[in-house]
Design a protein around this motif. Structure first.
Motif, PDB file in Angstrom:
ATOM      1  N   THR A  85       5.449 -11.353   0.064  1.00 40.99           N
ATOM      2  CA  THR A  85       4.969 -10.048  -0.381  1.00 40.99           C
ATOM      3  C   THR A  85       4.472 -10.103  -1.821  1.00 40.99           C
ATOM      4  N   TYR A  86       4.141 -11.322  -2.279  1.00 39.89           N
ATOM      5  CA  TYR A  86       3.746 -11.521  -3.666  1.00 39.89           C
ATOM      6  C   TYR A  86       2.543 -10.638  -4.026  1.00 39.89           C
ATOM      7  N   ALA A  87       2.670  -9.884  -5.103  1.00 39.90           N
ATOM      8  CA  ALA A  87       1.605  -9.043  -5.661  1.00 39.90           C
ATOM      9  C   ALA A  87       1.105  -7.992  -4.689  1.00 39.90           C
ATOM     10  N   GLY A  88       1.838  -7.766  -3.605  1.00 34.86           N
ATOM     11  CA  GLY A  88       1.417  -6.753  -2.647  1.00 34.86           C
ATOM     12  C   GLY A  88       0.127  -7.094  -1.923  1.00 34.86           C
ATOM     13  N   PHE A  89      -0.207  -8.396  -1.873  1.00 38.94           N
ATOM     14  CA  PHE A  89      -1.497  -8.763  -1.260  1.00 38.94           C
ATOM     15  C   PHE A  89      -1.472  -8.540   0.248  1.00 38.94           C
ATOM     16  N   ASN A  90      -0.385  -8.931   0.905  1.00 41.09           N
ATOM     17  CA  ASN A  90      -0.326  -8.822   2.366  1.00 41.09           C
ATOM     18  C   ASN A  90      -0.064  -7.380   2.776  1.00 41.09           C
ATOM     19  N   GLU A 181      12.665  -2.704  11.463  1.00 39.63           N
ATOM     20  CA  GLU A 181      13.252  -1.941  10.358  1.00 39.63           C
ATOM     21  C   GLU A 181      12.630  -2.367   9.027  1.00 39.63           C
ATOM     22  N   TRP A 182      12.494  -3.709   8.860  1.00 38.64           N
ATOM     23  CA  TRP A 182      11.894  -4.187   7.604  1.00 38.64           C
ATOM     24  C   TRP A 182      10.445  -3.739   7.501  1.00 38.64           C
ATOM     25  N   LEU A 183       9.720  -3.804   8.618  1.00 36.96           N
ATOM     26  CA  LEU A 183       8.316  -3.394   8.622  1.00 36.96           C
ATOM     27  C   LEU A 183       8.167  -1.918   8.268  1.00 36.96           C
ATOM     28  N   GLU A 184       9.041  -1.097   8.820  1.00 37.82           N
ATOM     29  CA  GLU A 184       8.965   0.335   8.539  1.00 37.82           C
ATOM     30  C   GLU A 184       9.185   0.600   7.055  1.00 37.82           C
ATOM     31  N   GLU A 185      10.159  -0.080   6.480  1.00 36.95           N
ATOM     32  CA  GLU A 185      10.448   0.105   5.057  1.00 36.95           C
ATOM     33  C   GLU A 185       9.298  -0.424   4.193  1.00 36.95           C
ATOM     34  N   TYR A 186       8.758  -1.603   4.569  1.00 35.91           N
ATOM     35  CA  TYR A 186       7.662  -2.185   3.785  1.00 35.91           C
ATOM     36  C   TYR A 186       6.427  -1.277   3.815  1.00 35.91           C
ATOM     37  N   ALA A 187       6.128  -0.757   5.002  1.00 32.04           N
ATOM     38  CA  ALA A 187       4.958   0.110   5.130  1.00 32.04           C
ATOM     39  C   ALA A 187       5.128   1.395   4.328  1.00 32.04           C
ATOM     40  N   ALA A 188       6.352   1.899   4.277  1.00 30.79           N
ATOM     41  CA  ALA A 188       6.604   3.166   3.578  1.00 30.79           C
ATOM     42  C   ALA A 188       6.473   3.007   2.068  1.00 30.79           C
ATOM     43  N   THR A 189       6.771   1.828   1.553  1.00 28.15           N
ATOM     44  CA  THR A 189       6.766   1.627   0.096  1.00 28.15           C
ATOM     45  C   THR A 189       5.570   0.799  -0.379  1.00 28.15           C
ATOM     46  N   TYR A 190       4.700   0.406   0.546  1.00 26.43           N
ATOM     47  CA  TYR A 190       3.605  -0.512   0.208  1.00 26.43           C
ATOM     48  C   TYR A 190       2.532   0.191  -0.632  1.00 26.43           C
ATOM     49  N   HIS A 191       2.108  -0.490  -1.674  1.00 27.85           N
ATOM     50  CA  HIS A 191       0.991  -0.031  -2.493  1.00 27.85           C
ATOM     51  C   HIS A 191      -0.004  -1.185  -2.603  1.00 27.85           C
ATOM     52  N   PRO A 192      -1.192  -1.024  -2.050  1.00 27.58           N
ATOM     53  CA  PRO A 192      -2.159  -2.132  -2.075  1.00 27.58           C
ATOM     54  C   PRO A 192      -2.586  -2.452  -3.496  1.00 27.58           C
ATOM     55  N   PRO A 193      -2.992  -3.705  -3.741  1.00 25.19           N
ATOM     56  CA  PRO A 193      -3.471  -4.073  -5.077  1.00 25.19           C
ATOM     57  C   PRO A 193      -4.687  -3.238  -5.459  1.00 25.19           C
ATOM     58  N   VAL A 194      -4.811  -2.965  -6.725  1.00 25.53           N
ATOM     59  CA  VAL A 194      -5.951  -2.194  -7.218  1.00 25.53           C
ATOM     60  C   VAL A 194      -7.187  -3.069  -7.188  1.00 25.53           C
ATOM     61  N   THR A 195      -8.269  -2.567  -6.578  1.00 28.19           N
ATOM     62  CA  THR A 195      -9.534  -3.314  -6.526  1.00 28.19           C
ATOM     63  C   THR A 195     -10.599  -2.546  -7.278  1.00 28.19           C
ATOM     64  N   THR A 196     -11.669  -3.255  -7.578  1.00 27.95           N
ATOM     65  CA  THR A 196     -12.789  -2.634  -8.297  1.00 27.95           C
ATOM     66  C   THR A 196     -13.923  -2.267  -7.368  1.00 27.95           C
ATOM     67  N   ALA A 197     -13.695  -2.412  -6.043  1.00 23.68           N
ATOM     68  CA  ALA A 197     -14.764  -2.102  -5.094  1.00 23.68           C
ATOM     69  C   ALA A 197     -15.118  -0.621  -5.176  1.00 23.68           C
ATOM     70  N   VAL A 198     -16.405  -0.334  -5.166  1.00 22.91           N
ATOM     71  CA  VAL A 198     -16.884   1.035  -5.263  1.00 22.91           C
ATOM     72  C   VAL A 198     -17.698   1.367  -4.022  1.00 22.91           C
ATOM     73  N   HIS A 199     -17.351   2.432  -3.344  1.00 21.21           N
ATOM     74  CA  HIS A 199     -18.114   2.901  -2.186  1.00 21.21           C
ATOM     75  C   HIS A 199     -18.843   4.178  -2.610  1.00 21.21           C
ATOM     76  N   PRO A 200     -20.166   4.183  -2.533  1.00 18.32           N
ATOM     77  CA  PRO A 200     -20.924   5.332  -3.022  1.00 18.32           C
ATOM     78  C   PRO A 200     -20.589   6.604  -2.258  1.00 18.32           C
ATOM     79  N   THR A 201     -20.557   7.698  -2.972  1.00 15.08           N
ATOM     80  CA  THR A 201     -20.358   9.003  -2.360  1.00 15.08           C
ATOM     81  C   THR A 201     -21.710   9.657  -2.177  1.00 15.08           C
ATOM     82  N   SER A 202     -21.700  10.766  -1.464  1.00 14.01           N
ATOM     83  CA  SER A 202     -22.975  11.448  -1.189  1.00 14.01           C
ATOM     84  C   SER A 202     -23.639  11.935  -2.463  1.00 14.01           C
ATOM     85  N   ALA A 203     -22.870  12.090  -3.527  1.00 11.85           N
ATOM     86  CA  ALA A 203     -23.452  12.597  -4.771  1.00 11.85           C
ATOM     87  C   ALA A 203     -24.067  11.485  -5.616  1.00 11.85           C
TER      88      ALA A 203
END
Length: 945
Positions: A85-90, A181-203
């Motif tokens: 689970t290093y750095a929340g990558f997975n 049980e472990w999966l449920e707990e991991y999913a509940a507390t999981y925070h994905p790594p911050v990325t710089t990807a930008v998806h354009p909005t309609s504006a």
């Protein structure tokens, strides 16, 4: 094993043995094309009894091709995977998917900072293999990134493997299983790594991508030249609609008309154009059965409405100075033709992903054969313009030994057992998380019944047919987008013109009608969207006659290019981070279909010709096929029923009359030279065509130098033997090949240089058609020479017949008929082996075993002994370490292949030579050591099942 392994290790780490590293030796893998790390891992997975991996990062998308491999492995094959689970990558989905892998147990490392990357295998032959370096189990790391991975091969006794085993078992002991049980707990507390990807909005402002910039440049150039019509061919998902908007913005028309076949497409196009061009919304109008914005500057119309006479009374032929036809492959239809007959704008632009039509209607002619820009699926993938996908071809359901085919009745297509099987495959290959799927069925009733059964099984689905109106279709799409349903079932309603970016599954429950339809349906999932990283394409392959069209559609090769299409099935390529996968039974069904198409290869060539003729607007020549890159011109050089291109044109009724001798000469050039295996003859013919039939030896040698081709006296003599036809003065049935090729020299050599023979002078001067076909053949052959290394007689990895080898070795005659397995001439010995021999063949007693990927067991003819003159000549100098005969190895998988692949020069291993008895006859066996590493894809194709 130990002797070969020791030699390979010495070669890899000290260079002491002078041998290559093959399948046993150490290798550094850097994801070079064709040598991607995933190809090596897949090979080991296919040939192991156990694997153990320690990998810090795992992406769910990379697990799809792994699932395809594991689905075919025997039940006794086991795997253990440690990740973390290093750095929340997975993401949580990665752990859900790991738990699906058959025969595999996965655990989560508890070590602080777990960041390992190691892949260990135990082969069925007993060796241990370890890959370690920088690559995690992600698509980028295994397919495209510039990674460094070291592969080492040894035995379980080796210190390296014992140390890895210790490290693995220590980590495994402390790692914990992936429990619900472990999966449920991991999913509940999981925070994905911050990325710089930008998806354009309609504006946000939309700017042209690379493809759109290039297309705009060509369109602007067309306008400057005064062109009135153009066609843009662009794969689905590459931004055709925005390109159209950018083109209109650049053209600045007084009024603009956009024409399409469905109102919902017109509505979406209006939004995209408004976003690019800007201005008041009232300037962008709709013309359909429901709405008539007659005066809008930018008008988006359905063809059904604008083609009506009462509609056209509201306009003049010049009302619009720019008209764009979307889905332009529909333009030959009568409704579009009425529109094109009425309006006369300054510029017509057609846009489509698939200009080819199954009814042979000519789309290109409608746009003056002017293709302003073209980007097909493979190019779009390579340029990251569409979403990567994982194609998996699986076997369709078998019911009481009956395989689904074109004649299967509805009750079996929609049988609960088949639907349950489909759901099981979707559960296995699908990724944990929201599902937005399109399912293409063969019949409308099937779509409706399967949708009902999916819904009853807890996977909400609706079926849409051609009778469903825009309101119902729009609601179904909205429901799919927001997650109220998981699947839309249809037949061909969504083949084109529908934009649902969220689609992350495309399921094919029907035969492939054509490469065009396949590409259209595949394209429904290729649009990029926020959070969408990959698309699963699951194709259920039954016993369909058209199965061969699947690799045709995936590669862009025409069916006539049979070897290239077959390679896609046997050794599936990767395209960037897009993968192609077939399970064993699915692969076998496609290969059977391909074998059947060989009989009809001429039929497919004719179809390719008609398509190319439409595009060119004239009779295409062989060089046009080379430029189009769909069918190699080599397809015309080995047809049993047509011997030259004019004979092929006769089959499509586009030929011109030739004399009997001209036909024979054209056959000679086509059969012997167009393959481009060496440039020498072609360069001389090109010079004679350009220099009025006279060329000095000095000019010829200078031209050869430009092609980096040697001009030794032996080579020049060989060229004249070929062009005088003396090389072919050998028996061919009741005649000779020389007589079949006209029995008169094409070129003569005088004291002043080279000249056409007198018959050639007359034929070229008096028959323009013959002149054109000869020029085309020479030009095409020279183009094909660029695929080979002209500096050497043979290029490793390329195919040659025995006759080709005789010519390229500068032998004075074609002695391929009595050549058999090998022959020594002037210190050179070409060796030809067929790996999978037909039972009952005389040569079947010789088992050529490539033991380590670089060492092959080979036998002389029988009866032979070490004292036989032939054997003594072969082995001259071997025992002293100075082999005198140059041995060149050519191999083919089986007798279904005409050409042998050149594997390179080989050396005899002195300690391996011994007399043996095979089937009661004495022979001499020896190990031949390759002097270059055999690429993994060639090893798989030639020497593995």
């Amino acid at each position: 094993m130990d002797q070969g392994l020791t030699a390979a290790l010495l070669a890899g780490f000290s260079g002491a043995s002078g041998e290559t590293t093959g399948v046993w030796g150490p290798r550094v893998i850097t994801n070079q094309p064709g040598e991607e790390l995933w190809n090596y891992l897949r090979f080991e997975l296919e040939h192991c009894t156990r694997f153990r991996w320690m990998i810090a990062f795992v992406t769910p998308a990379m697990l799809v091709p792994l699932k395809a491999v594991l689905a075919d492995r025997p039940a006794g094959v086991t795997g253990q995977i440690i990740t973390g689970t290093y750095a929340g990558f997975n993401p949580p989905a990665a752990f859900y998917e790991l738990n699906k892998l058959p025969g595999v147990t996965a655990r989560v490392a508890t070590s602080r900072g777990f960041h390992a990357k190691g892949y260990s295998f135990t082969r069925t032959t007993g060796e241990e293999v370890l890959f370690t370096g920088s690559a995690n189990f992600t698509k980028q790391a295994l397919l495209t990134n510039r990674e460094l991975t070291l592969r080492v091969v040894g035995t379980a006794r080796g210190t390296v493997f014992q140390e890895f085993t210790t490290a693995f078992e220590t980590e495994w002991k402390h790692a914990h299983p992936i429990t619900p049980e472990w999966l449920e707990e991991y999913a509940a507390t999981y925070h994905p790594p911050v990325t710089t990807a930008v998806h354009p909005t309609s504006a946000q402002k939309v700017t042209p991508n690379k493809m759109q910039q290039e297309a705009l440049a060509t369109l602007k150039a067309s306008w400057k030249r005064g062109e009135r019509r153009a066609l843009v061919v662009s794969a689905t998902g590459t931004g055709k609609t925005y390109l159209g908007a950018f083109a209109v913005q650049a053209f600045r028309p007084r009024r603009f008309l956009f024409i399409v076949h469905r109102e919902e497409i017109a509505l979406k196009a209006r939004e995209s154009f408004h976003r690019v061009i800007g201005g008041p919304a009232s300037a962008f109008g709709i013309l359909s059965g429901h709405r008539h914005d007659w005066d809008a500057q930018y008008l988006f119309a359905t063809v059904q409405t604008v083609a009506q006479e009462q509609t056209q009374r509201h306009f003049t032929p010049t009302t619009f100075d720019f008209i764009l036809i979307d889905e332009a492959h529909r333009a030959p239809a009568p409704s579009y033709q009425r529109v094109m007959a009425f309006f006369t704008p300054k510029f017509w632009l057609g846009m489509t992903a698939t200009p080819e039509r199954m009814d042979d209607a000519d789309v290109y002619a409608l746009f003056d054969y002017h293709v302003a820009y073209e980007i097909r699926l493979r190019t779009a993938i390579d340029n990251h313009l569409v979403c990567p996908f994982d194609y998996v071809g699986v076997a369709d359901y078998t019911y009481h030994d009956q395989v689904i085919d074109e004649q299967t009745p509805l009750k079996r297509l929609a049988a609960p057992e088949r639907v349950q099987y489909v759901l099981q495959q979707l559960a296995y290959y699908g990724t944990h998380g929201p599902v937005h799927g399109l399912v293409f069925c063969s019949r409308q009733a099937e779509a409706q019944e399967i949708a009902a059964q999916f819904t009853a099984a807890g996977h909400p689905a609706v079926a849409l047919t051609n009778i469903d109106g825009p309101t119902k279709r729009a609601k179904a799409v909205r429901d799919l987008e927001v997650g109220r349903i998981e699947y839309i079932m249809t037949v061909d309603l969504f083949n084109e013109g529908i934009d649902i970016p969220c689609v992350n599954q495309v399921v094919m429950l029907r035969s492939t009608q054509s490469p065009v339809v396949f590409t259209q349906q595949l394209g429904r999932g290729l649009r990029r969207a926020a959070g969408k990283t990959s698309v699963l394409v699951l194709d259920f392959i039954g016993n369909y006659k058209n199965n061969y069209m699947i690799p045709v559609a995936l590669t862009g090769h025409a069916p006539a290019a049979n070897p290239a299409v077959r390679d896609t099935v046997v050794a599936p390529p990767t395209m960037g981070i897009t993968t192609i996968n077939f399970t064993r039974i699915a692969r076998e069904r496609i290969l059977r279909s391909l074998e059947q198409t060989k009989v009809d290869a001429l039929v497919h060539l004719k179809q390719a010709y008609r398509t190319l003729k439409q595009r060119c607007g004239r009779i295409p020549l062989m060089y046009d096929f080379a430029a189009a890159e769909t069918v190699s011109p080599r397809a015309f050089t080995h047809q049993a029923r047509v011997k030259n291109y004019n004979q092929f044109l006769a089959r499509v009724k586009d030929d011109r009359p030739l004399t009997g001798w001209e036909d024979q000469v054209l056959t000679f050039i086509t059969q012997e030279l167009v393959n481009g295996l060496r440039p020498h003859e072609l360069v001389l013919l090109k010079l004679l065509l350009e220099k009025n039939g006279k060329v000095t030896q000095a000019a010829y040698k200078a031209a050869l130098k430009q092609y980096h081709a040697p001009s030794t006296s032996a080579t020049l003599a060989s060229v004249m033997a070929v062009l005088s036809l003396d090389f072919f003065d050998v028996a061919a049935g009741k005649t000779t090949r020389k007589k079949q090729y006209g029995n008169q020299a094409v070129v003569t050599l005088t004291a002043t240089g080279y000249t056409w023979s007198q018959p050639m002078v007359i034929a070229l001067r008096e028959h323009a058609w013959f002149n054109l076909l000869v020029t085309d053949a020479v030009t095409t052959g020279l183009q094909l020479t660029q695929e080979l290394d002209s500096r050497t007689a043979f290029t490793r990895g390329k195919g040659y017949t025995r006759k080709d080898v005789c010519r390229l070795l500068n032998w004075p005659k074609d002695i391929s008929a009595p050549l058999y397995g090998y022959r020594v001439v002037d210190g050179v010995c070409p060796i030809f082996i067929t790996v999978k021999k037909t039972t009952g063949q005389r040569s079947a007693r010789y088992k050529n075993d490539l033991r380590s990927g670089d060492r092959l067991r080979w036998y002389t003819r029988s009866p032979r002994t070490l004292k036989s003159p032939e054997v003594r000549e072969l082995l001259a100098g071997v025992s002293a370490g100075h082999q005198q005969v140059q041995m060149l190895l050519f191999a083919k998988r089986d007798d279904g292949c005409k050409a042998f692949t050149f594997l390179g020069e080989v050396k005899v291993v002195p300690t391996s030579i011994r007399e043996e008895v095979l089937n009661g006859k004495r022979t001499v066996g020896m190990d031949l050591q390759l002097q270059h590493v055999l690429p993994l894809d060639q090893y798989r194709e030639l020497f593995t099942d």
